[in-house]
Structures are given as C-alpha cells and as structure tokens.
Design an enzyme around this catalytic site. Sequence first.
Site, mmCIF file in Angstrom:
data_model
loop_
_atom_site.group_PDB
_atom_site.id
_atom_site.type_symbol
_atom_site.label_atom_id
_atom_site.label_comp_id
_atom_site.label_asym_id
_atom_site.label_seq_id
_atom_site.Cartn_x
_atom_site.Cartn_y
_atom_site.Cartn_z
ATOM 1 N N CYS A 130 0.816 -1.226 0.000
ATOM 2 C CA CYS A 130 0.000 0.000 0.000
ATOM 3 C C CYS A 130 0.850 1.277 0.000
ATOM 4 O O CYS A 130 0.532 2.243 -0.696
ATOM 5 C CB CYS A 130 -0.944 -0.008 1.197
ATOM 6 S SG CYS A 130 -0.191 -0.625 2.706
ATOM 7 N N HIS A 243 -3.193 6.019 4.781
ATOM 8 C CA HIS A 243 -1.751 6.196 5.002
ATOM 9 C C HIS A 243 -1.343 7.577 4.476
ATOM 10 O O HIS A 243 -1.779 7.987 3.389
ATOM 11 C CB HIS A 243 -0.948 5.146 4.234
ATOM 12 C CG HIS A 243 -1.006 3.757 4.806
ATOM 13 N ND1 HIS A 243 -1.725 3.402 5.921
ATOM 14 C CD2 HIS A 243 -0.388 2.614 4.392
ATOM 15 C CE1 HIS A 243 -1.560 2.108 6.176
ATOM 16 N NE2 HIS A 243 -0.756 1.614 5.257
HETATM 17 P P1 NAP Z 1 -6.801 -9.726 8.261
HETATM 18 O O1 NAP Z 1 -7.854 -8.719 8.474
HETATM 19 O O2 NAP Z 1 -6.075 -10.286 9.445
HETATM 20 O O3 NAP Z 1 -7.440 -10.949 7.429
HETATM 21 C C1 NAP Z 1 -6.714 -12.111 7.118
HETATM 22 C C2 NAP Z 1 -7.527 -12.968 6.185
HETATM 23 O O4 NAP Z 1 -6.742 -14.091 5.803
HETATM 24 C C3 NAP Z 1 -8.784 -13.533 6.856
HETATM 25 O O5 NAP Z 1 -9.801 -13.662 5.906
HETATM 26 C C4 NAP Z 1 -8.306 -14.894 7.311
HETATM 27 O O6 NAP Z 1 -9.354 -15.835 7.471
HETATM 28 C C5 NAP Z 1 -7.458 -15.294 6.114
HETATM 29 N N1 NAP Z 1 -6.548 -16.367 6.445
HETATM 30 C C6 NAP Z 1 -5.604 -16.377 7.400
HETATM 31 N N2 NAP Z 1 -4.986 -17.589 7.426
HETATM 32 C C7 NAP Z 1 -5.570 -18.329 6.473
HETATM 33 C C8 NAP Z 1 -5.404 -19.667 6.007
HETATM 34 N N3 NAP Z 1 -4.479 -20.474 6.538
HETATM 35 N N4 NAP Z 1 -6.190 -20.112 4.985
HETATM 36 C C9 NAP Z 1 -7.125 -19.299 4.459
HETATM 37 N N5 NAP Z 1 -7.352 -18.035 4.854
HETATM 38 C C10 NAP Z 1 -6.582 -17.555 5.841
HETATM 39 O O7 NAP Z 1 -5.670 -9.187 7.314
HETATM 40 P P2 NAP Z 1 -5.767 -8.157 6.068
HETATM 41 O O8 NAP Z 1 -5.453 -6.816 6.546
HETATM 42 O O9 NAP Z 1 -7.038 -8.373 5.325
HETATM 43 O O10 NAP Z 1 -4.516 -8.600 5.224
HETATM 44 C C11 NAP Z 1 -4.423 -9.876 4.664
HETATM 45 C C12 NAP Z 1 -3.171 -9.937 3.810
HETATM 46 O O11 NAP Z 1 -3.344 -9.036 2.706
HETATM 47 C C13 NAP Z 1 -1.885 -9.475 4.509
HETATM 48 O O12 NAP Z 1 -1.287 -10.539 5.219
HETATM 49 C C14 NAP Z 1 -1.060 -9.009 3.349
HETATM 50 O O13 NAP Z 1 -0.395 -10.093 2.752
HETATM 51 C C15 NAP Z 1 -2.098 -8.452 2.398
HETATM 52 N N6 NAP Z 1 -2.202 -6.993 2.534
HETATM 53 C C16 NAP Z 1 -1.677 -6.256 1.566
HETATM 54 C C17 NAP Z 1 -1.720 -4.904 1.654
HETATM 55 C C18 NAP Z 1 -1.070 -4.114 0.603
HETATM 56 O O14 NAP Z 1 -0.317 -3.261 0.962
HETATM 57 N N7 NAP Z 1 -1.346 -4.326 -0.659
HETATM 58 C C19 NAP Z 1 -2.298 -4.247 2.717
HETATM 59 C C20 NAP Z 1 -2.844 -5.016 3.718
HETATM 60 C C21 NAP Z 1 -2.792 -6.391 3.598
HETATM 61 P P3 NAP Z 1 -9.986 -16.114 8.941
HETATM 62 O O15 NAP Z 1 -10.928 -14.975 9.183
HETATM 63 O O16 NAP Z 1 -10.679 -17.410 8.727
HETATM 64 O O17 NAP Z 1 -8.860 -16.169 9.906
HETATM 65 O O1 3JN Z 2 1.229 -2.387 7.546
HETATM 66 C C1 3JN Z 2 0.676 -1.892 6.560
HETATM 67 O O2 3JN Z 2 0.180 -0.759 6.579
HETATM 68 C C2 3JN Z 2 0.622 -2.666 5.299
HETATM 69 C C3 3JN Z 2 0.862 -4.099 5.549
HETATM 70 C C4 3JN Z 2 1.062 -4.971 4.611
HETATM 71 C C5 3JN Z 2 1.359 -6.356 4.906
HETATM 72 C C6 3JN Z 2 1.070 -6.874 6.157
HETATM 73 C C7 3JN Z 2 1.388 -8.182 6.455
HETATM 74 C C8 3JN Z 2 1.985 -8.997 5.532
HETATM 75 C C9 3JN Z 2 1.954 -7.161 3.947
HETATM 76 C C10 3JN Z 2 2.221 -6.608 2.584
HETATM 77 O O3 3JN Z 2 1.267 -6.396 1.863
HETATM 78 O O4 3JN Z 2 3.374 -6.376 2.242
HETATM 79 C C11 3JN Z 2 2.270 -8.477 4.260
HETATM 80 C C12 3JN Z 2 2.924 -9.395 3.280
HETATM 81 O O5 3JN Z 2 2.237 -9.822 2.386
HETATM 82 O O6 3JN Z 2 4.109 -9.660 3.433
#
Ligand code: NAP
Ligand code: 3JN
Length: 340
Positions: A130, A243
């Site tokens: 992000c 952000h």
């Molecule tokens: P979150 O609110 O903690 O949600 C995590 C999601 O992943 C939930 O739906 C969870 O399901 C699911 N999950 C966790 N372990 C799993 C498994 N073993 N099998 C299937 N589903 C599983 O986190 P979030 O903020 O949405 O972020 C999720 C991911 O998106 C991050 O780890 C990161 O890689 C990515 N992300 C990217 C950005 C970006 O900058 N582009 C920003 C934020 C996040 P349950 O509800 O069943 O636990």
């Molecule tokens: O912290 C934030 O504002 C963005 C977080 C992104 C994030 C959180 C956990 C795991 C990432 C990501 O998108 O880079 C990851 C990951 O996929 O490594």
Amino acid sequence: MAEGLNVAVVGATGAVGNMMIKVLEERSFPVSSIKLLASKRSAGKKLSFRGKAVDVQELTEDSFDGMDLALFSAGASVSRKFAPIAASRGCVVVDNSSAFRMDPNVPLVVPEVNPKALKNHKNIIANPNCSTIQMVVALKPLHDRVGIKRIVVTTFQAVSGTGQKAIVELEEQVKAWFQGKPIEKKVYPHQILFNCLPHIGSFLDNGFTEEEMKMLNETRKIFDDPSIEVCATTVRVPVFYGHSESVNVELKGPLSVEEVRELLESAEGVRMVDNPSAAQYPLPIDAAGSDLTFVGRIRKDPSVENGIVMWIVADNIRKGAATNAVQIAEILLRENLLKK
Ligand code: NAP
Ligand code: 3JN
C-alpha cells in the site's frame, strides 16, 4: 465467460478481503459467481455480496476448480501455497501479499503507472504494498518528465494496514482510556493510542524494516529503474484508515513547483489538495473511502538540487490494496488477458 467471471476472494473475512467484495460490487465488476474463501475458522460464516448472503468456505486445493479469477489477501504463506495451485488450474491470481512481488516472472502492477507489465503474466499478478502504491501514483508524472534519482520518504500508516485485529486493538484502547481502565496490547509491541511506532514489519540486519525495504524494491520494479534510490522510514500512527507520506524526491532535472502542480493536476488517479493558507491539504480522514491518491504541500526542497517535497495520502485498504487489485482485474478483462 460471456455473462461474467467466476471469482474467488481468498481471505474474504479480513480487512482487505471484505473491501474487495465491496469494490467488486461498487464497480459492477462482471461476476457470474463468487466464492468466498478463508481459513477453517470462518467456514460457514455468512458474508453479503450484491444483497445476498454467501457462505464462507474453507480454502482447499480444490477451491479454484472452475474459477476464472482469484483475488488473494490471506498473507504471503497462504499465497505461496495456493496461488500456484490456482494458476495451474487456469485461474488468474491477483495477489495482495509480498509472496511474488519480487519474482521476475510476476508483474507488479499499479494500473495508473505500469499497466503494460500485465501483458506477459503467467496467471499470477502481484499487487504492490500500500505505501508503495500511493507513492508511485503521485511520482509517476515526475518520473516520466525528468526522471527520479532519489526518494526520502517517511510514512504515517493507519492501523487497518495490520488487519482487522489491529482496528479492534485501537478501538479497545480508546474505550479503555475513556473508562480509565488499563490499556491492553496484543497486536503491537507498544500502546498505539496517542503514540507513533517506527516499526512496521520485522527489523532486518541493515536496520531497516521489511516495510521500508518493500518501498525500495517495489518502486524500482514498478518504474523498471534499478538506479532509483529510496530511503524509507515507516511509522504506525493511531489512525484507522488512510496512510500519509512525506516524500522528498530528488529529480534528474529541474521542475518548478508550478510545473509539478500542472503535471499532478492532470495525472490519472491523483487529486491535488494544495491550498495551505486555507488549511487545505490531504488528510487521511478525507481520503478514507476514496480511490484517489491525494497530493499537497508541494514545495521546493532547498536542501538539494532539483528537489521537491510533497505530502501524499490515500486509503490504504482501497487504493493501497482492494481497489488496485480490482482495477488490475478490469484491465485483464478489457485487454482479453484472462484466458491463457
Ligand atoms: P486480516 O484482516 O487479518 O485478514 C486475514 C484474512 O486471511 C482472513 O480472511 C483470514 O481468514 C485469512 N486467512 C488467514 N490464514 C488463512 C489460512 N491459513 N487459509 C485461508 N485463509 C486464511 O488481514 P488483512 O489486513 O485483510 O490482510 C491480509 C493480507 O493481505 C496481509 O497478510 C497481506 O499479505 C495483504 N495486505 C496487503 C496490503 C497491501 O499493501 N497491498 C495491505 C494489507 C494487507 P480467517 O478470518 O478465517 O482467519
Ligand atoms: O502495515 C501496513 O500498513 C501494510 C501491511 C502490509 C502487509 C502486512 C502483512 C503482511 C503485507 C504486505 O502487503 O506487504 C504483508 C505481506 O504480504 O508480506
């Protein structure tokens, strides 16, 4: 595929996954069927898509049979295991995690910046971090005009970037403070309420955090320019959504503040809010809920030749994650890049 696509959302119960469902609805993405996937813990839970309740299913290896498109946001380890399975079954993956971002075979795409990189995809496309996305959207016109030599950036990142549990942690700390109760911390190593934590991701041997190194490596890949230097400090602040970034950019040639303003006024996905004397500048509270990248406080950096400073704000869950992913899917569809 005539009526629409069979779409899977992996991590549907999370902060990003939930927003992906909403953005698919809002943008009228052509979905003929939707499969909402999460961990076993969430199986049977109901979420809503286009006014109908949809059961959340446990993610398994068979989840992608018959699917055309999968939007992943369940963390890097889930992506590492399941994205190649989906891709091998002909389902195109747009992955929000860091798992494949630096893989030379995987395009890392921000639609306003490098949509052409999608042409050579092999069924997995990575969505950048992000903090990188909003920075490159704002810097793209400057890079195209004169080139970027070096960026010094400090971020002020909302708790929603850490996920649903961090949103709850800040809410709980607010309630505890009002009620005079002890402030509990489970997600962050320190109280986030009334605080700033210069710590996002793990610390690496070079003293930077993972988040800071993502900003360097991803910016170089997206601009296809390994010569760009980026020095990032990433800070978590007690904001729910949006952000903010203070960005000092050293350009390869001169650009006046007026020229920068003109470039940004016509830049795709950018909204200028730059009238400081009227107290108008980008704010996370205003950016939350928008898909635009807001830019203001544009001024000359007097400490370096060809230096410009700006303040960049965007909704981290929308443009920083869900919207960017859906915009990628829209290009794939429009450019006929889905059927391989
Ligand atoms: P979150 O609110 O903690 O949600 C995590 C999601 O992943 C939930 O739906 C969870 O399901 C699911 N999950 C966790 N372990 C799993 C498994 N073993 N099998 C299937 N589903 C599983 O986190 P979030 O903020 O949405 O972020 C999720 C991911 O998106 C991050 O780890 C990161 O890689 C990515 N992300 C990217 C950005 C970006 O900058 N582009 C920003 C934020 C996040 P349950 O509800 O069943 O636990
Ligand atoms: O912290 C934030 O504002 C963005 C977080 C992104 C994030 C959180 C956990 C795991 C990432 C990501 O998108 O880079 C990851 C990951 O996929 O490594």
